[in-house]
Scaffold this motif. Structure first.
Motif: not given
Length: 200
Positions: A131-133, A135-136, A139, A177, A180, A196-197
Motif C-alpha cells: 500500500w505505501l509503495k 500510494l507513493n 503520487r 499523501a 500514506q 515516506d517518499d
C-alpha cells in the motif's frame, strides 16, 4: 478525509464509496501504465533455447524503449541511474528495471484486491508495504503529469484558480499523501513525522 482505526494488526480505512472508486481507478490505470508492452511471461518449456528467448525479449524491449523514454511518468518511476553510460543503462533497463516493474505491478495488484473486498478497507500487516509503495508511486505519476519537478512548480500549482483542472489533480495527490501518512503513523508513529517518499 478518511477516518481510520488500528487494532494492532490491521489498519482499517473508512473511505466513502467515491474515495474507493477513485483509488481503485487510479490503481487500475497505474497497472495499465506498467503493463503496456510488458505482458507477464508465460511458462518456459524445459527444453526452450535460452538464446532464442533472450533474443525475443531484447527485440520486444527495443520496440518499446522509445515510447517509454517519452513518458515522464515512467521516467519518474524508473529513473536511469547511468545517464552517461549507454551500455550500463541498457543492462539496467533489461534486468533490474524489469524486476522493479514486476514488484510494482504485484504491489498495485494487491492493493486492488484489497479494495475489491469493499468497505471498510482492511489493510493487514503483509499489505502495508504494498500500500505505501503503491500510494507513493501514484503520487509520482500524478506529479509527473502535472510537471511538478521542484518546490516552485508546487507553489505555482497552489496559486492556480479553483476552476483549473490541475487543481483537482493536485488535491488528489495531497489526498494520497494523507492516506500514506495515516498508514505510516499507525504502523510506526516514529516514522510519521518524517513521512515516506520511497520509490521502491
Amino acid at each position: 478525509m478518511a477516518r481510520y482505526a488500528f487494532d494492532g494488526e490491521t489498519v482499517t480505512l473508512y473511505l466513502t464509496n467515491n474515495d474507493l472508486e477513485l483509488l481503485d481507478s487510479l490503481t487500475e490505470q497505474f497497472i495499465e501504465l506498467l503493463s503496456v508492452g510488458h505482458p507477464e511471461p508465460g511458462p518456459v518449456p524445459d527444453d526452450a533455447d535460452p538464446f532464442a528467448r533472450w533474443e525475443a525479449e531484447l527485440a520486444a524491449q527495443a520496440n518499446q524503449d522509445d515510447d517509454e523514454e517519452a513518458d515522464p511518468a515512467l521516467q519518474r518511476l524508473f529513473p536511469n541511474p547511468y545517464p552517461h553510460d549507454a551500455q550500463a543503462a541498457a543492462d539496467y533497463k533489461r534486468y533490474a528495471e524489469s524486476d522493479h516493474r514486476r514488484t510494482k505491478l504485484a504491489d498495485a495488484t494487491a492493493v486492488r484486491q484489497c479494495l475489491a473486498a469493499g468497505l471498510p478497507v482492511h489493510i493487514t500487516e503483509p499489505l502495508v508495504d504494498p500500500w505505501l509503495k503503491t500510494l507513493n508511486a501514484l503520487r509520482l505519476v500524478l506529479a509527473s503529469r502535472l510537471g511538478l519537478d521542484d518546490a516552485d512548480a508546487v507553489e505555482e500549482l497552489h496559486q492556480l484558480p479553483d476552476d483549473d483542472p490541475r487543481v483537482m489533480m493536485g488535491a488528489v495527490m495531497d489526498w494520497l499523501a494523507y492516506l500514506q501518512g495515516v498508514i505510516i503513523e499507525l504502523r510506526d508513529p516514529d516514522l510519521a513525522e518524517g513521512g515516506d517518499d520511497r520509490d521502491d
